[in-house]
Design a protein around this motif. Structure first.
Motif: not given
Length: 479
Positions: A347-356, A368-375, A439-443
């Motif tokens: 039971d854990y959460v994985e966040v791939d910042l390269s794939q957002q 469960f999964e979803t796209d995100i926007v990181s820093g 996508g590339n929004i975080w860039n």
């Protein structure tokens, strides 16, 4: 009548004369057999030598063998002929033969005559030692060295381990003992009973100093703590180490110096933490795509020993000489053993910042999964990667940036759901102002460092992510 009596007397006399003549003939005839041999009943130096010649007697006097027994293994029998052992003729035996009367052989049938003469024997010492040195017990590779009694520690207690006598022979002393045995014609030599033949321990189990040390150490350092560590490992703190925490006075007695003892205790707890703690250390992780990566040592997730409380627990256990098995006192632990998904469990959460992208796992399956926007992808706002956990969860809260010189907050944002990952304000929250994720929004239009989630997804994320659940944040295997 008178004539008949005379005839009878003359006949008897004639018979007696015949008997005497016959006996004399026998004695004289037998005596001829003992002209060059010893008559019956002759005993020389304990040897019965009837009918033996001088050379035969001298050969008997030269008969000899020695049996040498060892502390271990089979005994050695050394035959006289193998070492050229022989009687040195000096005329004594020949003189005895010349002095005896061959006609006295009849008396020898009824009475023994004993003689003691000096004996001179010779042998080859070189052959003797060559035979002796060839036995297995004299080979250095077969010898067991003696060992002193010593202070030992077994099953949580100090004790005196007894000495080992061993089987190491002192060659010089053993050689001398064998030579002496042959010189004095000993039939048996027990090297076990020969002083100095075997090297001996210098310290035996009755040693007063050892006995006193055992009593002192079991009183001062008799505790044994077995630590059960992650992954099935153990670490033991017992007398073998605690003994080195003690001091020794001028009389050789052990005692506890409280300051030194406390320094050693503190150093042990620190070393235990260095061995066990995984917080702020690189952490292995298997990504959603199956890559094995190392998460940077920036996150708060992992094992961390509560050093203050561990030291306190250990302190009283040592004072009471406890013998126990337990886990360290933890401030934090991982969700599972290291062999279960590197401690993340199922039971854990994985966040791939390269794939957002974000995944939530339950029982090792994505639920469960979803796209995100990181820093924003710059040095100031880039979201840190590492092994984190859900620090706390809040509803309807306001997120604020750093306070400015004018007293205003850098930003203030109201969110409906908030899951903190760090104590510096990085976490998961809904972002109602965003319409697009991934996508590339975080860039070019990323967050201040938080992980922005869609408003439709955040309620589910908030429900599924429990407090203290592991959160692996990474930039993929290539970054």
């Amino acid at each position: 009548m008178i004539e008949r009596k005379n005839e009878c007397r003359q006949g008897a006399i004639a018979a007696c004369i015949s008997i005497v003549a016959l006996a004399g003939g026998i004695i004289c005839g037998k005596a001829l057999d003992y002209r060059d041999t010893f008559i019956p009943g002759t005993i020389i130096n304990g040897h019965e030598v009837t009918a033996m010649t001088v050379s035969e007697v001298e050969e008997v006097l030269g008969d000899y063998q020695l049996k040498v027994s060892f502390r271990d293994g089979e005994p050695l029998t050394i035959a006289g002929e193998d070492i050229d052992y022989h009687y040195v003729s000096d005329g004594h035996v020949e003189q005895l033969l010349h002095e005896q009367s061959p006609y006295a052989w009849v008396l020898g049938l009824y009475k023994n005559t004993r003689y003691e003469i000096p004996e001179k024997k010779e042998f080859s010492a070189e052959k003797l030692l060559a035979i002796f040195h060839a036995v297995p017990q004299m080979q250095s590779g077969n010898m067991i060295a003696p060992r002193d009694a010593f202070l030992d520690y077994q099953d949580g207690k100090f004790l005196v381990a007894p000495e080992v006598d061993g089987t190491t022979l002192d060659q010089k002393a053993a050689d001398a003992a064998v030579r002496e045995a042959v010189l004095i014609e000993k039939e048996t030599l027990h090297l076990e009973d020969t002083k100095g033949a075997y090297l001996a321990p210098k310290v035996r189990k009755e040693n007063e100093r050892l006995i006193k040390d055992v009593e002192q150490l079991n009183d001062l350092a008799g505790a044994r703590i077995v630590y059960d560590l992650p992954g099935g490992d153990t670490r033991v703190l017992d007398g073998t180490e605690l003994k080195d925490w003690l001091e020794v006075d001028d009389e050789g007695d052990y005692y506890r110096d409280d300051d030194i003892w406390e320094e050693c205790l503190t150093a042990f707890v620190q070393d235990l933490a260095d061995q066990v703690d995984t917080v702020y250390k690189e952490h292995p992780f298997t990504t959603h795509s199956g890559d094995e990566i190392m998460l940077p040592g920036k996150g708060y997730y992992g094992y961390r020993i509560d050093k203050t409380n561990e030291a306190e627990e250990l302190r009283w256990e040592l004072d009471d000489n406890e013998q126990t098995e337990r886990e360290p006192v933890y401030w934090r632990t991982e969700a599972s053993d290291p062999d279960d998904n590197h401690g993340f469990g199922g039971d854990y959460v994985e966040v791939d910042l390269s794939q957002q992208h974000l995944w939530i796992y339950k029982d090792h399956n994505v639920i469960f999964e979803t796209d995100i926007v990181s820093g924003n992808n710059d040095s100031e706002h880039r979201t840190p990667a590492g092994a984190f956990f859900a620090y706390d969860k809040k509803r309807d809260t306001t997120l604020r940036g750093d306070k400015q010189d004018d007293g205003e907050w850098g930003y203030e944002t109201d969110v409906d759901y908030w899951i903190r990952l760090t104590d510096t304000g990085i976490g998961l929250h809904d972002a109602s102002w965003r319409y697009y994720f991934g996508g590339n929004i975080w860039n070019w239009n990323g967050s201040h460092g938080c992980i922005n989630c869609p408003t439709w997804a955040m309620p589910t994320i908030f429900e599924l992510v429990e407090q203290n659940m592991p959160v692996a944040v990474h930039y993929g295997a290539s970054e």
